[in-house]
Design an enzyme around this catalytic site. Structure first.
Site, PDB file in Angstrom:
ATOM      1  N   ARG A 223      11.410 -25.517 -11.105  1.00 26.15           N
ATOM      2  CA  ARG A 223      11.765 -23.789 -10.315  1.00 26.15           C
ATOM      3  C   ARG A 223      12.109 -22.736 -11.995  1.00 26.15           C
ATOM      4  NH1 ARG A 223      15.842 -20.175  -9.371  1.00 26.15           N
ATOM      5  NH2 ARG A 223      15.138 -18.733  -7.246  1.00 26.15           N
ATOM      6  N   ASP A 225      15.060 -20.125 -13.052  1.00 17.37           N
ATOM      7  CA  ASP A 225      15.817 -19.417 -11.704  1.00 17.37           C
ATOM      8  C   ASP A 225      15.242 -17.494 -13.350  1.00 17.37           C
ATOM      9  OD1 ASP A 225      17.756 -18.220 -10.252  1.00 17.37           O
ATOM     10  OD2 ASP A 225      19.178 -18.463 -12.878  1.00 17.37           O
ATOM     11  N   ALA A 226      15.360 -16.566 -12.333  1.00 15.96           N
ATOM     12  CA  ALA A 226      15.929 -15.353 -13.126  1.00 15.96           C
ATOM     13  C   ALA A 226      15.123 -15.672 -15.306  1.00 15.96           C
ATOM     14  CB  ALA A 226      17.293 -14.567 -12.842  1.00 15.96           C
ATOM     15  N   GLU A 262      10.970 -17.357 -10.823  1.00 18.93           N
ATOM     16  CA  GLU A 262      11.735 -16.020  -9.925  1.00 18.93           C
ATOM     17  C   GLU A 262      11.278 -15.034 -10.881  1.00 18.93           C
ATOM     18  OE1 GLU A 262      15.612 -14.926  -7.961  1.00 18.93           O
ATOM     19  OE2 GLU A 262      15.504 -16.197  -9.222  1.00 18.93           O
ATOM     20  N   ASP A 287       9.419 -11.437  -3.310  1.00 17.69           N
ATOM     21  CA  ASP A 287      10.332 -10.575  -2.644  1.00 17.69           C
ATOM     22  C   ASP A 287       9.962  -9.498  -1.657  1.00 17.69           C
ATOM     23  OD1 ASP A 287      13.096 -12.379  -3.330  1.00 17.69           O
ATOM     24  OD2 ASP A 287      13.767 -11.272  -4.478  1.00 17.69           O
ATOM     25  N   ASP A 288       9.219  -8.985  -2.327  1.00 16.01           N
ATOM     26  CA  ASP A 288       8.618  -8.153  -1.265  1.00 16.01           C
ATOM     27  C   ASP A 288       8.480  -8.237   0.121  1.00 16.01           C
ATOM     28  OD1 ASP A 288       8.331  -6.200  -3.392  1.00 16.01           O
ATOM     29  OD2 ASP A 288       6.633  -5.841  -4.002  1.00 16.01           O
ATOM     30  N   HIS A 290       9.472 -10.852   1.586  1.00 15.20           N
ATOM     31  CA  HIS A 290      10.890 -11.216   2.156  1.00 15.20           C
ATOM     32  C   HIS A 290      11.197  -9.438   2.805  1.00 15.20           C
ATOM     33  CE1 HIS A 290      14.959 -11.489   2.617  1.00 15.20           C
ATOM     34  NE2 HIS A 290      14.848 -12.943   3.073  1.00 15.20           N
ATOM     35  N   HIS A 291      12.174  -8.779   1.633  1.00 16.94           N
ATOM     36  CA  HIS A 291      12.492  -8.157   2.043  1.00 16.94           C
ATOM     37  C   HIS A 291      11.082  -7.320   3.215  1.00 16.94           C
ATOM     38  CE1 HIS A 291      14.979  -8.908  -1.486  1.00 16.94           C
ATOM     39  NE2 HIS A 291      14.168  -8.183  -2.333  1.00 16.94           N
ATOM     40  N   ASP A 357      19.832 -17.158  -1.943  1.00 11.79           N
ATOM     41  CA  ASP A 357      20.152 -15.532  -2.275  1.00 11.79           C
ATOM     42  C   ASP A 357      20.337 -14.730  -0.827  1.00 11.79           C
ATOM     43  OD1 ASP A 357      21.302 -15.635  -4.839  1.00 11.79           O
ATOM     44  OD2 ASP A 357      18.979 -15.836  -5.474  1.00 11.79           O
ATOM     45  N   ASN A 361      23.443 -13.618   1.085  1.00  8.00           N
ATOM     46  CA  ASN A 361      23.843 -12.143   0.666  1.00  8.00           C
ATOM     47  C   ASN A 361      24.300 -10.939   2.108  1.00  8.00           C
ATOM     48  OD1 ASN A 361      22.895 -12.777  -2.373  1.00  8.00           O
ATOM     49  ND2 ASN A 361      21.437 -11.802  -2.426  1.00  8.00           N
TER      50      ASN A 361
END
Length: 608
Positions: A223, A225-226, A262, A287-288, A290-291, A357, A361
């Site tokens: 995976r 990252d960023a 990611e 993330d869309d 999730h948010h 994260d 957060n």
């Protein structure tokens, strides 16, 4: 001993007597400090200590028949080894792998294990790229974990960080002053030099590291990252992200490997094939989804949640299209965000309600099931596990873990103070957190780390929830339409008023009896005397039967009425139902039913 240049940009020396267990280091020029090997396979005393010789071929593997897991079979489980058990080791974690396999998990996604300083940390500040963190055990303990997982049918992929190295213990710039880029800087410090003059050795090092984890530890993928902070803009060579994916495939051609990315800007070319101008990754975190789901669950739309409503329409669009933002303006960043995904298979997006994260957060690291009502959480978790995206669970989610997951990092005092300050500033983007900043847990405190450890006794105490997850994942695996074997398409839509909080997801099967319908209601109970949404119509000569409900009392629900009844549709509050077709005893077409006449019936002639 002196090292000699080998005709390339490398220095080397052969020390025949340096067998396994030998400690060593390097002296650089006139510097009296003994530096660890940048390619060390073991740092038993941490990244500041001496390196240790390891024989990578000494371990006896038993997974000779293992061939990996395909993306379509993947159910990811994000694991932080240090907090997954009280002991915080690979050996202790391995003891719970059978429980994960039993519930239906197929892929462990292990958070970074590259050696980092201190007694605890998330792992994203690793500095010794080839040495597993000694706090979790010996290198062979990690091999034993992977081998045991494979024996249970579990793939294991590793979260790796190539966009930066940690601020403490990174000695690579001492060996090569040109290691860090003079063009770019990430949110976490200097970027490695992946483009421009002198980039070749740095690229070679990182690509070799990707192959290393697949070859010597038999991980089933990575995976990344960023990836937006992996800066590589030279057109005269392959982008590093693409080269990393290719290196993973080449390291294990005999088995299936997975490379997950990611990417905050949501650049879909990362999952497009190379021959279409893409980079060849298998999937991207979404993330869309999730948010939007978080706003639906909690009603909170602070900070980066402000561009989401949590509406049924949003969630339906995320199920169909993956990303919600595909080039529209994104108010939180005051710019356009995302790229078009209309032709991308939904399995290429990883959907989740929690990850490391997003749990951390918050003010106190509480999990999302603690921030909403149980029914609504069960409904959306059911949608994630039966939906078209590739699902991911965060450690403990399968048994409603009560432990928070907080941000923790054990650094020396001056650096710890900077981390503490930076963490507070980051979380201040949430106004509710900014008002209570004094309550934030100290990242450097041992208590913060200890509080984040799972209590596996909750697996028994919350057995009904475990049963629900097991049931859902069995449906995902065994139902040929949901699994994809008998599926020819899908569509989703939000329902209209008075069911504006509800949505439906239709899986179209290769035969009428293979169709499936997910009905998700995130609002109050509703009776619909009629339903004008075409996706709700059962196949011809069929009617819908409820095969699963998130409100089943077996998993703590309050019960649910059948969705389709003779008087219309009944939507249970805060629930997800899976509907399957069954024969309809009432014919839709044909001659009208003949009515019996009676003595009082007037004939046609008499009426005239």
């Amino acid at each position: 001993m002196l090292l000699d240049r080998d005709g390339t940009q490398h220095w080397r020396v052969l020390v025949r007597e340096a067998g396994p267990g030998t400690r060593y280091g390097f002296l650089l020029d006139d510097d009296p400090k003994l530096y660890p090997d940048p390619g060390s396979r073991s740092q038993p005393d941490g990244p500041h200590g001496a390196s240790e010789v390891i024989d990578p071929r000494a371990f006896t593997w038993s997974d000779h028949e293992w061939r990996g897991r395909a993306l379509r079979d993947a159910v990811f489980y994000e694991m932080h080894v240090g907090t997954f058990t009280r002991a915080g080791t690979w050996r202790a974690a391995a003891e719970h792998l059978r429980e994960l396999a039993d519930v239906g998990i197929t892929v462990i996604e292990m958070m970074p294990v590259t050696a980092f300083p201190g007694r605890f940390g998330w792992g994203y500040d690793g500095v010794s790229l080839f040495a597993p963190y000694a706090g979790y055990g010996r290198p062979d303990d990690l091999r034993r974990f992977v081998d045991h997982a494979h024996g249970l049918g579990l793939a294991v992929i590793l979260d790796v960080v190539y966009n930066h190295l940690g601020p403490d213990g990174n000695y690579l710039p001492r060996f090569s002053p040109s290691f860090s880029s003079d063009r770019y800087e990430t949110d976490w410090g200097l970027s490695p030099r992946f483009d421009g003059p002198g980039c070749e050795p740095v690229r070679e090092l990182v690509i070799a590291n990707a192959r290393f984890w697949i070859d010597e530890y038999r991980f089933d993928g990575l995976r990344l990252d960023a990836t937006q902070d992996i800066y590589d803009f030279d057109a005269d060579h392959e982008h590093l992200v693409s080269a990393l994916a290719r290196a993973v495939r080449d390291a294990a051609p005999e088995r299936t490997t997975l490379v997950i990315g990611e990417n905050e800007p949501q650049r879909v070319e990362l999952v497009r094939p190379r021959d279409e101008g893409g980079m060849g990754l298998d999937a991207l975190w979404n993330d869309d989804f999730h948010h939007s789901a978080t706003v639906a669950l909690t009603g909170r739309d602070e900070a980066y949640y402000r561009d989401y409503t949590g509406s049924a329409q949003e969630i339906a669009s995320a199920l169909k299209h993956g990303f919600l933002y595909q080039g529209q303006r994104y108010a939180w960043q005051s710019q356009r965000r995302g790229t078009a995904t209309f032709d991308v298979d939904p399995t290429r997006f990883v959907a989740y309600l929690q990850n490391h994260d997003q749990v951390a957060n918050s003010l106190d690291g509480r999990r999302v099931h603690q921030l909403t009502c149980p029914a609504k959480y069960r409904a959306l978790l059911s949608l994630v596990l039966l939906g078209p995206a590739t699902p991911l669970l965060f450690q403990g989610e399968e048994f409603l873990a009560s432990a928070p997951f907080l941000y923790f990092a054990d650094h020396e005092p001056a650096l710890a103070a900077c981390v503490r300050k930076g963490r507070g500033e980051f979380l201040a983007q949430f106004p509710s957190v900014a008002q209570a900043r004094a309550r934030l847990s100290d990242p450097a405190a041992l208590e913060t780390f200890e509080r984040s450890k799972l209590d596996h006794a909750e697996r028994t105490r919350n057995a009904s929830h475990v049963d629900m997850v097991r049931t859902l994942l069995a449906l995902r695996r065994e139902d040929r339409t949901i699994a994809g074997d008998a599926r020819v398409g899908l569509d989703a839509a939000a329902l209209s008023d008075p069911a504006q909080h509800a949505l439906v997801l239709r899986y179209f099967g290769s035969a009428p009896d293979h169709d499936r319908l997910l009905v998700v209601n995130l609002g109050p109970s509703r009776h619909l005397a009629s339903c004008s949404e075409p996706l709700c119509a059962p196949p011809f000569a069929r009617r819908w039967r409820d095969a699963f409900s998130s409100e089943d009392p077996r998993w703590g629900g309050r019960g649910a009425t059948p969705t389709e009844q003779d008087d219309g549709w009944h939507l249970t509050a805060d629930s997800t139902a899976l509907l399957v077709p069954e024969p309809d005893p009432t014919p839709r077409f044909g001659p009208p039913e003949k009515k019996r006449s009676s003595d009082t019936t007037t004939s046609t002639e008499e009426r005239r």
